[in-house]
Design a protein around this motif. Structure first.
Motif, PDB file in Angstrom:
ATOM      1  N   THR A  41      56.517  66.092  26.790  1.00 15.17           N
ATOM      2  CA  THR A  41      56.876  66.958  25.668  1.00 15.17           C
ATOM      3  C   THR A  41      58.349  66.744  25.357  1.00 15.17           C
ATOM      4  OG1 THR A  41      55.238  68.603  26.336  1.00 15.17           O
ATOM      5  CG2 THR A  41      56.984  69.353  24.855  1.00 15.17           C
ATOM      6  N   PHE A  42      58.647  66.569  24.074  1.00 13.95           N
ATOM      7  CA  PHE A  42      60.028  66.325  23.656  1.00 13.95           C
ATOM      8  C   PHE A  42      60.327  67.063  22.361  1.00 13.95           C
ATOM      9  CE2 PHE A  42      57.428  62.991  21.857  1.00 13.95           C
ATOM     10  CZ  PHE A  42      57.874  62.874  20.546  1.00 13.95           C
ATOM     11  N   LEU A  43      61.626  67.242  22.097  1.00 13.97           N
ATOM     12  CA  LEU A  43      62.082  67.883  20.871  1.00 13.97           C
ATOM     13  C   LEU A  43      61.961  66.897  19.711  1.00 13.97           C
ATOM     14  CD1 LEU A  43      65.316  69.628  22.198  1.00 13.97           C
ATOM     15  CD2 LEU A  43      63.080  70.669  21.799  1.00 13.97           C
ATOM     16  N   SER A  44      61.217  67.257  18.693  1.00 11.49           N
ATOM     17  CA  SER A  44      60.950  66.360  17.565  1.00 11.49           C
ATOM     18  C   SER A  44      62.188  66.024  16.751  1.00 11.49           C
ATOM     19  CB  SER A  44      59.919  66.986  16.619  1.00 11.49           C
ATOM     20  OG  SER A  44      58.770  67.358  17.316  1.00 11.49           O
ATOM     21  N   LYS A  45      63.122  66.972  16.646  1.00  9.30           N
ATOM     22  CA  LYS A  45      64.298  66.779  15.799  1.00  9.30           C
ATOM     23  C   LYS A  45      65.557  66.468  16.590  1.00  9.30           C
ATOM     24  CE  LYS A  45      62.640  69.813  12.146  1.00  9.30           C
ATOM     25  NZ  LYS A  45      62.868  71.084  11.459  1.00  9.30           N
ATOM     26  N   ALA A  46      65.414  66.152  17.864  1.00  7.06           N
ATOM     27  CA  ALA A  46      66.599  65.846  18.662  1.00  7.06           C
ATOM     28  C   ALA A  46      67.241  64.554  18.174  1.00  7.06           C
ATOM     29  CB  ALA A  46      66.231  65.716  20.138  1.00  7.06           C
ATOM     30  N   GLU A  47      68.528  64.455  18.413  1.00  5.87           N
ATOM     31  CA  GLU A  47      69.277  63.267  18.020  1.00  5.87           C
ATOM     32  C   GLU A  47      68.644  62.017  18.626  1.00  5.87           C
ATOM     33  OE1 GLU A  47      73.895  61.736  18.040  1.00  5.87           O
ATOM     34  OE2 GLU A  47      73.283  63.312  19.407  1.00  5.87           O
ATOM     35  N   CYS A  48      68.485  60.997  17.812  1.00  7.11           N
ATOM     36  CA  CYS A  48      67.965  59.675  18.180  1.00  7.11           C
ATOM     37  C   CYS A  48      66.458  59.626  18.411  1.00  7.11           C
ATOM     38  CB  CYS A  48      68.702  59.091  19.387  1.00  7.11           C
ATOM     39  SG  CYS A  48      70.456  58.841  19.059  1.00  7.11           S
ATOM     40  N   VAL A  49      65.737  60.748  18.249  1.00  9.06           N
ATOM     41  CA  VAL A  49      64.274  60.698  18.273  1.00  9.06           C
ATOM     42  C   VAL A  49      63.833  60.056  16.974  1.00  9.06           C
ATOM     43  CG1 VAL A  49      62.150  62.076  18.117  1.00  9.06           C
ATOM     44  CG2 VAL A  49      63.896  62.666  19.796  1.00  9.06           C
ATOM     45  N   LYS A  50      62.942  59.091  17.061  1.00  6.78           N
ATOM     46  CA  LYS A  50      62.413  58.423  15.873  1.00  6.78           C
ATOM     47  C   LYS A  50      60.898  58.590  15.860  1.00  6.78           C
ATOM     48  CE  LYS A  50      66.339  56.411  14.715  1.00  6.78           C
ATOM     49  NZ  LYS A  50      67.307  57.267  14.144  1.00  6.78           N
ATOM     50  N   ILE A  51      60.419  59.415  14.921  1.00  7.91           N
ATOM     51  CA  ILE A  51      58.996  59.564  14.668  1.00  7.91           C
ATOM     52  C   ILE A  51      58.813  59.557  13.157  1.00  7.91           C
ATOM     53  CG2 ILE A  51      58.519  60.807  16.816  1.00  7.91           C
ATOM     54  CD1 ILE A  51      58.373  63.396  15.255  1.00  7.91           C
ATOM     55  N   PRO A  60      57.122  69.956  13.873  1.00  4.31           N
ATOM     56  CA  PRO A  60      58.512  70.101  13.460  1.00  4.31           C
ATOM     57  C   PRO A  60      59.482  70.518  14.578  1.00  4.31           C
ATOM     58  CG  PRO A  60      57.220  71.957  12.694  1.00  4.31           C
ATOM     59  CD  PRO A  60      56.255  70.979  13.295  1.00  4.31           C
ATOM     60  N   GLU A  61      59.003  71.091  15.641  1.00  6.14           N
ATOM     61  CA  GLU A  61      59.887  71.551  16.716  1.00  6.14           C
ATOM     62  C   GLU A  61      59.788  70.667  17.953  1.00  6.14           C
ATOM     63  OE1 GLU A  61      62.095  73.944  16.207  1.00  6.14           O
ATOM     64  OE2 GLU A  61      61.312  74.102  14.173  1.00  6.14           O
ATOM     65  N   GLU A  62      58.586  70.545  18.473  1.00 13.17           N
ATOM     66  CA  GLU A  62      58.374  69.721  19.657  1.00 13.17           C
ATOM     67  C   GLU A  62      57.007  69.063  19.577  1.00 13.17           C
ATOM     68  OE1 GLU A  62      56.704  72.637  23.128  1.00 13.17           O
ATOM     69  OE2 GLU A  62      58.844  72.724  22.751  1.00 13.17           O
ATOM     70  N   GLY A  88      45.410  60.070  14.761  1.00 13.67           N
ATOM     71  CA  GLY A  88      44.424  60.114  13.687  1.00 13.67           C
ATOM     72  C   GLY A  88      44.050  58.731  13.201  1.00 13.67           C
ATOM     73  N   GLY A  89      44.020  57.758  14.100  1.00 16.00           N
ATOM     74  CA  GLY A  89      43.674  56.393  13.742  1.00 16.00           C
ATOM     75  C   GLY A  89      44.807  55.595  13.127  1.00 16.00           C
ATOM     76  N   ILE A  90      45.978  56.192  13.009  1.00 13.09           N
ATOM     77  CA  ILE A  90      47.136  55.510  12.417  1.00 13.09           C
ATOM     78  C   ILE A  90      48.121  55.149  13.528  1.00 13.09           C
ATOM     79  CG2 ILE A  90      49.064  55.719  10.799  1.00 13.09           C
ATOM     80  CD1 ILE A  90      47.347  57.814   9.288  1.00 13.09           C
ATOM     81  N   PRO A  91      48.396  53.862  13.709  1.00 13.18           N
ATOM     82  CA  PRO A  91      49.347  53.463  14.756  1.00 13.18           C
ATOM     83  C   PRO A  91      50.779  53.884  14.398  1.00 13.18           C
ATOM     84  CG  PRO A  91      48.602  51.534  13.530  1.00 13.18           C
ATOM     85  CD  PRO A  91      47.845  52.705  12.994  1.00 13.18           C
ATOM     86  N   GLU A  92      51.491  54.366  15.394  1.00  8.28           N
ATOM     87  CA  GLU A  92      52.873  54.821  15.212  1.00  8.28           C
ATOM     88  C   GLU A  92      53.713  54.279  16.356  1.00  8.28           C
ATOM     89  OE1 GLU A  92      54.041  57.030  12.851  1.00  8.28           O
ATOM     90  OE2 GLU A  92      52.248  58.000  12.070  1.00  8.28           O
ATOM     91  N   ARG A  93      54.991  54.074  16.095  1.00  7.57           N
ATOM     92  CA  ARG A  93      55.970  53.696  17.119  1.00  7.57           C
ATOM     93  C   ARG A  93      56.917  54.871  17.301  1.00  7.57           C
ATOM     94  NH1 ARG A  93      56.489  50.240  21.152  1.00  7.57           N
ATOM     95  NH2 ARG A  93      58.630  49.721  21.613  1.00  7.57           N
ATOM     96  N   LEU A  94      57.046  55.380  18.516  1.00  9.01           N
ATOM     97  CA  LEU A  94      57.925  56.500  18.802  1.00  9.01           C
ATOM     98  C   LEU A  94      59.093  56.034  19.655  1.00  9.01           C
ATOM     99  CD1 LEU A  94      55.039  57.757  18.298  1.00  9.01           C
ATOM    100  CD2 LEU A  94      55.813  59.647  19.689  1.00  9.01           C
ATOM    101  N   ILE A  95      60.260  56.574  19.371  1.00  6.79           N
ATOM    102  CA  ILE A  95      61.453  56.337  20.191  1.00  6.79           C
ATOM    103  C   ILE A  95      61.934  57.708  20.653  1.00  6.79           C
ATOM    104  CG2 ILE A  95      63.810  55.463  20.248  1.00  6.79           C
ATOM    105  CD1 ILE A  95      62.986  53.492  18.006  1.00  6.79           C
ATOM    106  N   SER A 118      68.745  72.770  25.952  1.00  8.36           N
ATOM    107  CA  SER A 118      69.521  73.656  25.080  1.00  8.36           C
ATOM    108  C   SER A 118      70.793  73.002  24.543  1.00  8.36           C
ATOM    109  CB  SER A 118      69.881  74.951  25.813  1.00  8.36           C
ATOM    110  OG  SER A 118      70.666  74.676  26.954  1.00  8.36           O
ATOM    111  N   ASP A 119      71.275  71.949  25.205  1.00  7.11           N
ATOM    112  CA  ASP A 119      72.502  71.301  24.742  1.00  7.11           C
ATOM    113  C   ASP A 119      72.229  70.049  23.910  1.00  7.11           C
ATOM    114  OD1 ASP A 119      71.518  69.741  26.800  1.00  7.11           O
ATOM    115  OD2 ASP A 119      73.474  69.371  27.705  1.00  7.11           O
ATOM    116  N   VAL A 120      70.985  69.817  23.527  1.00  6.60           N
ATOM    117  CA  VAL A 120      70.623  68.625  22.764  1.00  6.60           C
ATOM    118  C   VAL A 120      70.835  68.887  21.278  1.00  6.60           C
ATOM    119  CG1 VAL A 120      68.724  67.063  22.160  1.00  6.60           C
ATOM    120  CG2 VAL A 120      68.953  67.894  24.495  1.00  6.60           C
ATOM    121  N   ALA A 121      71.536  67.979  20.611  1.00  4.49           N
ATOM    122  CA  ALA A 121      71.788  68.101  19.169  1.00  4.49           C
ATOM    123  C   ALA A 121      70.509  67.809  18.397  1.00  4.49           C
ATOM    124  CB  ALA A 121      72.881  67.127  18.741  1.00  4.49           C
ATOM    125  N   GLU A 122      70.346  68.537  17.282  1.00  3.77           N
ATOM    126  CA  GLU A 122      69.212  68.293  16.405  1.00  3.77           C
ATOM    127  C   GLU A 122      69.685  67.559  15.165  1.00  3.77           C
ATOM    128  OE1 GLU A 122      66.791  71.599  15.405  1.00  3.77           O
ATOM    129  OE2 GLU A 122      66.327  72.059  17.484  1.00  3.77           O
TER     130      GLU A 122
END
Length: 172
Positions: A41-51, A60-62, A88-95, A118-122
């Motif tokens: 489980t990870f924060l979706s909007k954290a800095e450097c997350v690529k989805i 939108p949150e995690e 959903g049958g669609i390939p995605e690359r996550l970072i 709590s100290d992770v930038a969004e």
């Protein structure tokens, strides 16, 4: 109470993230052994997350991903991992940077880690730069990196996970 100049909390957090990094590195090199599989489980909007924007709108949150049978191109770097998954049958690359990870669970052996984020930038927008998170030297880190077992997410049809608690070793 004495000041912790050594910053044991930061050392412990980094060591636990090192465990996660090692497990994912082994999985990238050799696949998952036996019945092992991972809920991350990870924060979706954290800095450097690529989805993708589609996934960000849906989570939108995690977001929790499962690395079990159908993932590909798992790459582990010092500060992040990258993986291909199908949604959903669609390939995605996550970072996903390790700093954005809230929890890691391997239900096959009932092992889990929970991290304070709590100290992770969004990031305010998909391509907008985020304000860097404060360095550990500038801001005191949270008191504990592990949480109660009751807060650990439990996958369907699985027992609870054993969560490592760091605060039990602290002087009260």
């Amino acid at each position: 109470m004495a000041t912790d100049h050594i910053r044991y909390d930061v050392l412990a957090r980094d060591a636990l993230r090192g465990v996660l990094r090692k497990v994912l590195t082994d999985a990238a090199a050799h696949g998952l052994p036996g019945e092992h599989h991972f809920f991350i489980t990870f924060l979706s909007k954290a800095e450097c997350v690529k989805i993708s924007p589609r996934l960000l709108a849906q989570y939108p949150e995690e977001m929790t991903i499962i690395l079990q049978h159908q993932f590909w191109d798992l790459t582990v770097l010092e500060d992040r991992f990258e993986v291909g998954l199908s949604f959903g049958g669609i390939p995605e690359r996550l970072i996903v940077p390790f700093s954005a990870i809230k929890s890691f669970l391997d239900p096959s052996v009932k092992f889990g880690l929970q991290f304070d984020t709590s100290d992770v930038a969004e990031v305010a927008g998909e391509n907008l730069p985020a304000t860097p998170a404060p360095s550990a030297a500038a801001v005191p880190a949270p008191a504990t990196e592990a949480a109660e077992t009751a807060e650990e997410p439990t996958p369907p049809n699985q027992g609870g996970a054993e969560v490592v608690r760091l605060d039990r070793f602290r002087k009260k």
